[in-house]
Motif scaffolding. Structure first.
Motif: not given
Length: 197
Positions: A60-64, A26-43
């Motif tokens: 807002v750009p979502c960067i996987l 809602a604050c409109q950052p440049k982007g959100i990097i979804l960095r959840e390193k402990d997850f399996s690919e499926e999760a």
């Protein structure tokens, strides 16, 4: 236009993770990097679907992060990769992303990432941070050197808060990455305003 990339770490969150993502988006950052390193690919894929939807609603750009095949399946346009994954990425897959970022820790890595087709990089860690306990920070001189060594945007990462964001911007960095500051703060909107000064 914000120059802040939010990097996620749900284990730092004191509230429901998706609720926190909604507040940040809602604050409109440049982007959100979804960095959840402990997850399996499926999760990761299941979580990414939700986060991508929130980002889309807020424009807002979502960067996987890391999982190339999951990102392609979800139709993601942007991905951020550790350098060792980027090195093995097929050219055909690179073409399917509008933006590719990589995490770099030296001038040589930054130049390699640019050669491998990155559209931006993150460089760090710049200041002392709990995420890299016991590791000496690389500092502003390192950051400036990286910025001057490549023609693509460089985002600083590591220990960046409202008290040192201005000094980072003076190096010519394209922006800042913030993890704990946005995952843990009481008021996301206030925190974003402080970081953007």
């Amino acid at each position: 236009m914000s120059d802040i990339l939010c990097v996620t770490n749900r284990s730092l969150c004191h509230e429901d993770f998706l609720q926190r993502i909604r507040k940040i988006a809602a604050c409109q950052p440049k982007g959100i990097i979804l960095r959840e390193k402990d997850f399996s690919e499926e999760a990761y894929k299941a979580l990414a679907e939700n986060v991508m939807q929130i980002c889309k609603q807020n424009d807002v750009p979502c960067i996987l992060h890391s999982f190339i095949d999951a990102a392609l399946l979800l139709g993601a346009e942007q991905i951020h990769l550790p350098l060792h994954i980027l090195r093995g990425m097929e050219e055909e897959k690179k073409k399917q992303f509008r933006s590719i970022g990589a995490s770099c820790h030296s001038v040589a890595e930054a130049q390699e990432a640019a050669r491998l087709g990155c559209t931006y990089i993150t460089a760090g860690h710049v200041f002392v941070t709990d995420c890299k306990k016991g590791l000496a920070p690389r500092g502003l001189a390192f950051l400036q050197e990286v910025v001057e060594s490549v023609a693509i945007p460089v985002y600083a990462i590591g220990g960046i808060g409202s008290e040192n964001a201005a000094s980072v911007r003076k190096t010519g960095a394209a922006g800042i990455c913030v993890m704990s500051g946005l995952m843990q703060c009481e008021n996301v909107e206030e925190q974003m305003k402080k970081l953007e000064k």
